[in-house]
Motif scaffolding. Structure first.
Motif, PDB file in Angstrom:
ATOM      1  N   UNK A 133      11.364  33.503  -9.172  1.00  0.00           N
ATOM      2  CA  UNK A 133      12.548  32.831  -8.654  1.00  0.00           C
ATOM      3  C   UNK A 133      12.649  31.357  -8.984  1.00  0.00           C
ATOM      4  N   UNK A 134      11.743  30.825  -9.810  1.00  0.00           N
ATOM      5  CA  UNK A 134      11.761  29.400 -10.116  1.00  0.00           C
ATOM      6  C   UNK A 134      12.737  29.095 -11.252  1.00  0.00           C
ATOM      7  N   UNK A 135      12.978  27.807 -11.498  1.00  0.00           N
ATOM      8  CA  UNK A 135      13.750  27.398 -12.666  1.00  0.00           C
ATOM      9  C   UNK A 135      13.073  27.950 -13.919  1.00  0.00           C
ATOM     10  N   UNK A 136      13.846  28.617 -14.758  1.00  0.00           N
ATOM     11  CA  UNK A 136      13.316  29.132 -16.014  1.00  0.00           C
ATOM     12  C   UNK A 136      14.130  28.551 -17.155  1.00  0.00           C
ATOM     13  N   UNK A 137      13.442  27.938 -18.104  1.00  0.00           N
ATOM     14  CA  UNK A 137      14.076  27.294 -19.260  1.00  0.00           C
ATOM     15  C   UNK A 137      13.678  28.069 -20.518  1.00  0.00           C
ATOM     16  N   UNK A 138      14.629  28.507 -21.354  1.00  0.00           N
ATOM     17  CA  UNK A 138      16.067  28.305 -21.212  1.00  0.00           C
ATOM     18  C   UNK A 138      16.720  29.217 -20.199  1.00  0.00           C
ATOM     19  N   UNK A 139      16.087  30.361 -19.910  1.00  0.00           N
ATOM     20  CA  UNK A 139      16.597  31.311 -18.929  1.00  0.00           C
ATOM     21  C   UNK A 139      15.599  32.452 -18.847  1.00  0.00           C
ATOM     22  N   UNK A 153      13.463  15.066 -22.617  1.00  0.00           N
ATOM     23  CA  UNK A 153      14.490  15.641 -21.750  1.00  0.00           C
ATOM     24  C   UNK A 153      14.063  17.003 -21.221  1.00  0.00           C
ATOM     25  N   UNK A 154      13.384  17.799 -22.054  1.00  0.00           N
ATOM     26  CA  UNK A 154      12.888  19.100 -21.587  1.00  0.00           C
ATOM     27  C   UNK A 154      11.832  18.888 -20.505  1.00  0.00           C
ATOM     28  N   UNK A 155      10.930  17.930 -20.728  1.00  0.00           N
ATOM     29  CA  UNK A 155       9.920  17.629 -19.713  1.00  0.00           C
ATOM     30  C   UNK A 155      10.549  17.203 -18.402  1.00  0.00           C
ATOM     31  N   UNK A 156      11.576  16.360 -18.466  1.00  0.00           N
ATOM     32  CA  UNK A 156      12.260  15.917 -17.244  1.00  0.00           C
ATOM     33  C   UNK A 156      12.949  17.088 -16.548  1.00  0.00           C
ATOM     34  N   UNK A 157      13.545  17.981 -17.327  1.00  0.00           N
ATOM     35  CA  UNK A 157      14.196  19.157 -16.738  1.00  0.00           C
ATOM     36  C   UNK A 157      13.189  20.027 -16.011  1.00  0.00           C
ATOM     37  N   UNK A 158      12.030  20.270 -16.636  1.00  0.00           N
ATOM     38  CA  UNK A 158      10.990  21.068 -15.992  1.00  0.00           C
ATOM     39  C   UNK A 158      10.478  20.416 -14.725  1.00  0.00           C
ATOM     40  N   UNK A 159      10.307  19.092 -14.750  1.00  0.00           N
ATOM     41  CA  UNK A 159       9.825  18.393 -13.560  1.00  0.00           C
ATOM     42  C   UNK A 159      10.869  18.411 -12.448  1.00  0.00           C
ATOM     43  N   UNK A 160      12.146  18.367 -12.806  1.00  0.00           N
ATOM     44  CA  UNK A 160      13.179  18.454 -11.754  1.00  0.00           C
ATOM     45  C   UNK A 160      13.144  19.814 -11.071  1.00  0.00           C
ATOM     46  N   UNK A 161      12.687  20.819 -11.810  1.00  0.00           N
ATOM     47  CA  UNK A 161      12.519  22.125 -11.170  1.00  0.00           C
ATOM     48  C   UNK A 161      11.468  22.114 -10.100  1.00  0.00           C
ATOM     49  N   UNK A 162      10.612  21.104 -10.149  1.00  0.00           N
ATOM     50  CA  UNK A 162       9.530  20.992  -9.174  1.00  0.00           C
ATOM     51  C   UNK A 162       9.959  20.264  -7.914  1.00  0.00           C
ATOM     52  N   UNK A 163      11.204  19.766  -7.857  1.00  0.00           N
ATOM     53  CA  UNK A 163      11.634  19.010  -6.691  1.00  0.00           C
ATOM     54  C   UNK A 163      12.602  19.804  -5.838  1.00  0.00           C
TER      55      UNK A 163
END
Length: 316
Positions: A102-108, A306-316
């Protein structure tokens, strides 16, 4: 989630680890021989998913972000007799596990990536969103192909419906966009055996690579027309003769790119456009898991960050 030796993953992961993030890089090839996966359902309706590797048990339900980069399928132990059966069982179990997180998955998630990668579906959606498309025919009917060829006075290209790598016996081939030749026309009957995408050739000033990361857009112009190697498909990349520079997209084109990625259910996408000599932007396709290091380095675009920042935002 990626295969061994992935430079793209290294570029993103190393700064995250240096910043203190708890990052696990997992290659599914190691399952089941060197790793364990576990799914348990309790009587109270809760589910627990665990990855075991190198003496560590990782509670996958506690993941805050998953980067589904380019993982390969599980590989059975060499001593296993029924290898195909075992590998299929492992693949289906692993895919069921990754698809259910159920977590953020990049790209999906994997099913969303698979659907987004279907070129006929991409073209249909892009057209509905207002992108200009090349005149396109997807068919295995030789007569329809020949009619299309005549209608466009032979100025057409073909490309595969999905894969660009194929094997025939011991030989391997790469299949990219290519102009239709008289020999292709002479062998048009072979189309009955396999469909193909046929498009009217679109004159190019430059080709545009648009990389969308979350809600951030990075665009670069590829001056593919200066080299015969890249005239029809820039993936025949000629770094010594093909300039690549940052590009500023018109606001409306940027909006459509973001909407396309969102409507496909993606958090990342690499979009290919043509900018014509008269300034129009024409949509070609989107790769939901496209490579980015080459364009990052060539145009100086901070895509990895930007990908790293997106992944870290999934952690908040």
């Amino acid at each position: 989630m990626t295969s061994d030796g992935d430079e793209h993953a290294d570029r993103v992961v190393k700064p995250l680890m240096a910043a203190g993030a708890d990052v696990v890089v997992f290659d599914p090839v190691s399952f089941p021989t060197a790793a364990t996966l576990e799914i348990s359902h309790s009587g109270d309706g809760s589910t627990c998913r665990v990855l075991g590797r190198g003496g560590r048990r990782i509670a996958l339900d506690e993941l805050t972000a998953l980067w589904y980069r380019r993982p390969l399928d599980p590989v059975a132990h060499p001593r296993v007799a029924a290898r195909d059966y075992v590998e299929e069982e492992c693949r289906l179990m692993a895919e069921g596990l990754w698809d259910s997180l159920g977590c953020l998955t990049v790209p999906a998630s994997r099913p969303v990536i698979d659907r987004a990668a279907r070129k006929p579906y991409q073209l249909e959606l892009a057209g509905r969103l207002g992108f200009e498309l090349p005149a396109t025919l997807i068919t295995n009917d030789p007569e329809s192909f020949l009619d299309f060829y005549d209608r466009h006075e032979g100025r057409v290209i073909t490309k595969p419906v999905h894969g660009n790598r194929l094997e025939a016996g011991d030989e391997r081939f790469g299949r990219f966009a290519a102009p239709v030749t008289p020999m292709d026309v002479a062998h048009a009957d072979a189309l009955r055996l396999c469909p193909i995408i046929v498009q009217a050739y679109v004159p190019k000033r430059v080709e545009i690579r648009v990389t969308v990361v979350g809600s951030v857009i990075f665009a670069a112009e590829i001056h593919s027309q200066v080299s015969n190697h890249t005239r029809y498909d820039w993936r025949h990349y000629d770094p010594g003769a093909t300039p690549v520079r940052p590009h500023e997209l018109p606001t409306e084109i940027s909006r459509r790119c973001l909407e396309l990625v969102g409507r496909l259910g993606l958090a990342y996408g690499a979009i290919d456009l043509i900018r014509t000599p008269d300034g129009r932007y024409v949509f070609l396709e989107i790769n939901p898991n496209g490579q980015f290091l080459w364009i990052e380095d060539a145009a100086g675009l901070p895509i990895s960050a930007a990908i790293g920042e997106l992944l870290m935002r999934g952690a908040t």
